[in-house]
Scaffold this active site. Structure first.
Site, mmCIF file in Angstrom:
data_model
loop_
_atom_site.group_PDB
_atom_site.id
_atom_site.type_symbol
_atom_site.label_atom_id
_atom_site.label_comp_id
_atom_site.label_asym_id
_atom_site.label_seq_id
_atom_site.Cartn_x
_atom_site.Cartn_y
_atom_site.Cartn_z
ATOM 1 N N LYS A 75 -4.202 2.248 3.023
ATOM 2 C CA LYS A 75 -2.872 2.336 3.636
ATOM 3 C C LYS A 75 -2.399 3.691 3.311
ATOM 4 O O LYS A 75 -2.908 4.869 3.202
ATOM 5 C CB LYS A 75 -2.643 1.893 1.246
ATOM 6 C CG LYS A 75 -2.994 0.968 1.075
ATOM 7 C CD LYS A 75 -2.152 0.360 -0.003
ATOM 8 C CE LYS A 75 -2.484 -1.276 -0.264
ATOM 9 N NZ LYS A 75 -1.868 -1.172 -1.019
ATOM 10 N N ARG A 119 -9.989 -3.783 -4.111
ATOM 11 C CA ARG A 119 -9.217 -4.814 -2.889
ATOM 12 C C ARG A 119 -9.529 -4.218 -1.331
ATOM 13 O O ARG A 119 -9.222 -3.173 -1.294
ATOM 14 C CB ARG A 119 -8.006 -5.606 -3.325
ATOM 15 C CG ARG A 119 -7.890 -6.614 -1.949
ATOM 16 C CD ARG A 119 -6.801 -6.952 -2.008
ATOM 17 N NE ARG A 119 -5.908 -7.699 -1.190
ATOM 18 C CZ ARG A 119 -5.197 -7.538 -0.198
ATOM 19 N NH1 ARG A 119 -4.926 -6.307 -0.060
ATOM 20 N NH2 ARG A 119 -4.887 -8.431 1.076
#
Length: 277
Positions: free
Chosen positions: A223, A258
């Protein structure tokens, strides 16, 4: 499904069926490509496959339910056929905020629904999940792909208290719709309506998000906040930053992580489990 003492942290592997996801768009658009990736992840020890056919990165366009289903169903059906439900087989999660997509996905064999909007974008999705009585990942977010970066003000209560309060509010809606509490999994929504500093604060305070006893899923993989900390603009080059965050998640008792890099993160999670679980 909260992780008991001694149980391993579950690794959820991402399979994006989109042309425009932020780090791997276009790689798994055909059923054959998606199945190859699913086999690779399962062989590495990933226990949950998360299929997404609508990009939710900042600025992503909403493609609509028909196109989302066109992207999703062929790959979901192919993967489900290769990994039929049963002991030792991977669970299949579908990442969607649409009721129509969730319904068709469950009919096609999906085990979980992973909703980035927490039931806000399409409230009818909650009734679909309740009727199916399947696990439901309820993620914290604000706004949509075009507005979330402008919605990072959590006021004097701060990001941890704000996220916890809003997750509880979303949980009340889910329970009112008939979802059983033991089916709920919380996701604090790293990167969704949070600045780099707020993402780091959430990770530092993960234990505070476990006070209600609801299992916790965290999705840090590749991210933007990791790129900001590492000064690394390339999402695929953020593996080691992702690994550090996963180790922190394991230490905090997070139940599911995840990620995109299944094989590497399975090893990180196993080692971290040995150290902290």
């Amino acid at each position: 499904m909260a992780r008991a003492l001694g149980q391993p942290t579950q690794v959820m592997g991402v399979i994006n069926l989109t042309p425009d996801s932020f780090s791997d768009g276009g790689r798994f658009r055909s059923p054959d490509q998606a199945l190859r990736q699913a086999r690779k992840l399962v062989k590495a020890g990933v226990g949950i496959l998360d299929l997404g056919a609508q990009s939710t990165r900042p600025g992503a366009e909403d493609v609509g339910g028909v196109e989302e289903l066109n992207r999703l169903l062929p790959s979901l059906q192919t993967i489900r056929s290769a990994f039929p439900p049963g002991l030792g087989q991977p669970l299949i999660s579908v990442d969607t905020y649409r009721a129509c997509v969730a319904q068709r996905a469950i009919e096609a064999g999906a085990d979980w629904i992973n909703d980035i909007s927490g039931g806000v974008r399409d409230p009818d999705l909650l009734a679909v999940v309740a009727a199916a009585d399947c696990p439901y990942v309820l993620m914290h977010s604000r706004g949509d792909s075009h507005s979330m970066d402008s919605l990072t003000d959590y006021g004097p209560e701060g990001v941890i208290a704000g996220v916890l309060r809003e997750l509880r509010h979303a949980t009340e809606r889910a329970l009112a719709a008939g979802i059983r509490p033991e089916r709920l999994i919380w996701d604090p929504g790293l990167g969704f309506a949070k600045t780099t500093e707020q993402n780091l604060e959430l990770l530092q305070g993960l234990e505070q998000l476990k006070v209600d006893g609801i299992p916790l899923l965290v999705g840090p993989s590749r991210k933007r906040f990791i790129g900001a900390v590492l000064d690394e603009p390339r999402p695929k080059a953020r593996l080691w930053g992702t690994a550090a965050v996963v180790a922190r998640c394991v230490a905090a008792g997070v139940d599911v992580v995840r990620v995109h890099d299944g094989a590497a993160i399975v090893q990180v999670a196993r080692m971290a489990d040995a150290l902290w679980a």
